[in-house]
Design a protein around this motif. Structure first.
Motif, PDB file in Angstrom:
ATOM      1  N   GLY A   1      -4.285   0.223  -1.310  1.00 18.06           N
ATOM      2  CA  GLY A   1      -3.610  -1.069  -1.415  1.00 18.06           C
ATOM      3  C   GLY A   1      -4.074  -2.061  -0.363  1.00 18.06           C
ATOM      4  N   THR A   2      -4.251  -1.568   0.870  1.00 18.05           N
ATOM      5  CA  THR A   2      -4.682  -2.463   1.950  1.00 18.05           C
ATOM      6  C   THR A   2      -6.081  -3.001   1.681  1.00 18.05           C
TER       7      THR A   2
ATOM      8  N   ASN B   1       2.735  -2.250  -6.374  1.00 19.61           N
ATOM      9  CA  ASN B   1       2.556  -1.036  -5.566  1.00 19.61           C
ATOM     10  C   ASN B   1       1.177  -0.453  -5.850  1.00 19.61           C
ATOM     11  N   GLN B   2       0.384  -0.297  -4.799  1.00 21.84           N
ATOM     12  CA  GLN B   2      -0.926   0.334  -4.932  1.00 21.84           C
ATOM     13  C   GLN B   2      -1.059   1.421  -3.870  1.00 21.84           C
ATOM     14  N   PRO B   3      -0.348   2.556  -4.061  1.00 21.28           N
ATOM     15  CA  PRO B   3      -0.426   3.639  -3.082  1.00 21.28           C
ATOM     16  C   PRO B   3      -1.744   4.406  -3.213  1.00 21.28           C
ATOM     17  N   GLY B   4      -1.950   5.330  -2.312  1.00 19.95           N
ATOM     18  CA  GLY B   4      -3.150   6.164  -2.379  1.00 19.95           C
ATOM     19  C   GLY B   4      -3.898   6.177  -1.074  1.00 19.95           C
ATOM     20  N   ALA B   5      -4.421   7.357  -0.700  1.00 20.30           N
ATOM     21  CA  ALA B   5      -5.190   7.548   0.540  1.00 20.30           C
ATOM     22  C   ALA B   5      -4.389   7.096   1.755  1.00 20.30           C
ATOM     23  N   GLY B   6      -3.074   7.392   1.737  1.00 20.17           N
ATOM     24  CA  GLY B   6      -2.225   7.054   2.871  1.00 20.17           C
ATOM     25  C   GLY B   6      -2.010   5.565   3.057  1.00 20.17           C
TER      26      GLY B   6
ATOM     27  N   SER C   1       4.650  14.947   3.544  1.00 18.36           N
ATOM     28  CA  SER C   1       4.483  13.595   4.095  1.00 18.36           C
ATOM     29  C   SER C   1       3.969  12.689   2.987  1.00 18.36           C
ATOM     30  N   SER C   2       3.974  11.395   3.262  1.00 17.74           N
ATOM     31  CA  SER C   2       3.506  10.427   2.267  1.00 17.74           C
ATOM     32  C   SER C   2       1.987  10.279   2.282  1.00 17.74           C
TER      33      SER C   2
ATOM     34  N   PRO D   1       0.819  -1.221   0.000  1.00 13.85           N
ATOM     35  CA  PRO D   1       0.000   0.000   0.000  1.00 13.85           C
ATOM     36  C   PRO D   1       0.850   1.266   0.000  1.00 13.85           C
ATOM     37  N   VAL D   2       1.998   1.196  -0.658  1.00 13.47           N
ATOM     38  CA  VAL D   2       2.965   2.302  -0.685  1.00 13.47           C
ATOM     39  C   VAL D   2       3.509   2.473  -2.099  1.00 13.47           C
ATOM     40  N   SER D   3       4.124   3.626  -2.335  1.00 12.40           N
ATOM     41  CA  SER D   3       4.705   3.876  -3.652  1.00 12.40           C
ATOM     42  C   SER D   3       6.072   3.204  -3.767  1.00 12.40           C
ATOM     43  N   ALA D   4       6.524   3.020  -4.991  1.00  9.77           N
ATOM     44  CA  ALA D   4       7.859   2.470  -5.234  1.00  9.77           C
ATOM     45  C   ALA D   4       8.888   3.419  -4.616  1.00  9.77           C
ATOM     46  N   GLY D   5       9.951   2.840  -4.049  1.00  7.11           N
ATOM     47  CA  GLY D   5      11.006   3.663  -3.466  1.00  7.11           C
ATOM     48  C   GLY D   5      10.839   3.917  -1.979  1.00  7.11           C
TER      49      GLY D   5
END
Length: 330
Positions: free
Chosen positions: A83-84, A74-79, A164-165, A44-48
């Motif tokens: 992804g979760t 990677n499925q980031p978004g909405a903190g 922040s992320s 649930p995070v971006s690459a890197g």
């Protein structure tokens, strides 16, 4: 003695071999009975990011321990909620897993509504370990240490901003903790993941932020961002030149990121046990040990039971931290 090679005998023999393999449990490959199967790690995070770095560094040995191919998405978004949510909706067959951070237990304190329950809708497998956090600034700021940075912020209240992320992520809370400990103010600018956040600190669109040390180290070494402190009790062997906040006169600035492996709710205890054994095997290989040491991570895998307890206690801890930091639920 005659040898029966009839189809019925061979079928019986194959069935017995299959039963024997099943009885071996953790000693065999977890998904060897399903040729071509793939275990997806939805991050649930971006690459890197720090979690991404750990997952990718361990993926080869995880694939070997699981006996199947491993794909990292990677499925980031909405903190981290996007992804979760994909993980909690997956079948509990062990073929969709995730690596999550402190963010997972912070959600309930910073979001007014969640599409899942962070405790009831997952199956913790293990707490993998911890990753150190570092406060970095754009090198254009005329500061080299905590004293100079705090003095600059106090002399210019509201002039500087931090990235922040995502709202309510551990990186957001770590920055809010810094503001609280130092009595300073900066404007918060949330990003959609760590990668874009770091890029804009490098580019000067934002002035500072807190990130996982492994994810920032390349930019620190290249001089594209300047490290002010690590928020750990002692200096990190992988980055011995970065002083702690403690040694710079700020003993209360202590926060670290932790990383855990989890799957959807409803996974059988036997499956969890076998997955746990695969993680232990992968993270105990020299290849992964070396990668983790190089990144600066502290690896200490817990039992599934201890992981469940950790998730619950950390959720209570961060609820208190969020309240103290004055982060408003969105």
């Amino acid at each position: 003695m005659t040898h029966d090679h009839s189809p019925s005998f061979l079928n019986r023999r194959q069935a017995l071999l299959g039963l024997a393999a099943a009885a071996l449990g953790t000693h065999g490959d977890l998904f060897a009975q399903a040729p071509g199967s793939v275990v997806r790690f939805i991050l649930p995070v971006s690459a890197g990011s720090g979690v991404d770095g750990i997952a990718r560094a361990a993926s080869h040995q995880l694939a070997a321990a699981l006996g199947t191919s491993v794909v990292i998405e990677n499925q980031p978004g909405a903190g981290g909620v996007v992804g979760t949510n994909a993980v909690v909706k997956a079948a509990p067959d062990g073929q969709t897993l995730s690596m999550v951070s402190n963010n997972h237990v912070i959600y309930p304190s910073v979001l007014k509504s969640l599409p899942f329950d962070p405790i009831a809708d997952i199956t913790p497998i293990t707490i993998i370990g911890a990753t150190p956090l570092v406060l970095v600034v754009n090198p254009g700021l005329p500061v080299n240490n905590m004293q100079e940075f705090v003095a600059l912020l106090k002399a210019n209240p509201g002039k500087y901003n931090f990235a922040s992320s995502g709202n309510g992520t551990i990186l957001h809370l770590a920055a809010e903790m810094f503001k609280d400990v130092t009595g300073t103010f900066s404007t918060h600018i949330p990003y959609r993941g760590f990668g874009p956040m770091l890029a804009d600190i490098v580019g000067g669109q934002v002035h500072w932020g807190v990130g996982a040390l492994p994810a920032c180290k390349g930019q620190i070494d290249a001089g594209r961002v300047r490290a002010i402190c690590v928020s750990a009790p002692q200096r990190i062997p992988a980055a011995p030149n970065i002083p702690t906040a403690v040694e710079q006169g700020f003993p209360d600035y202590l926060v670290e990121g932790w990383i855990a492996a989890a799957g959807p709710k409803g996974m059988s205890p036997d499956l969890v046990k076998r997955l746990h054994a695969a993680f232990v095997k992968a993270f105990n290989t020299q290849e992964v040990k070396d990668a983790m040491a190089k990144q600066g991570n502290t690896i200490s895998l817990t039992s599934p039971e201890a992981a469940v307890a950790h998730f619950k206690s950390e959720m209570v801890k961060y609820a208190g931290l969020v309240k103290k930091a004055g982060v408003v639920a969105q």
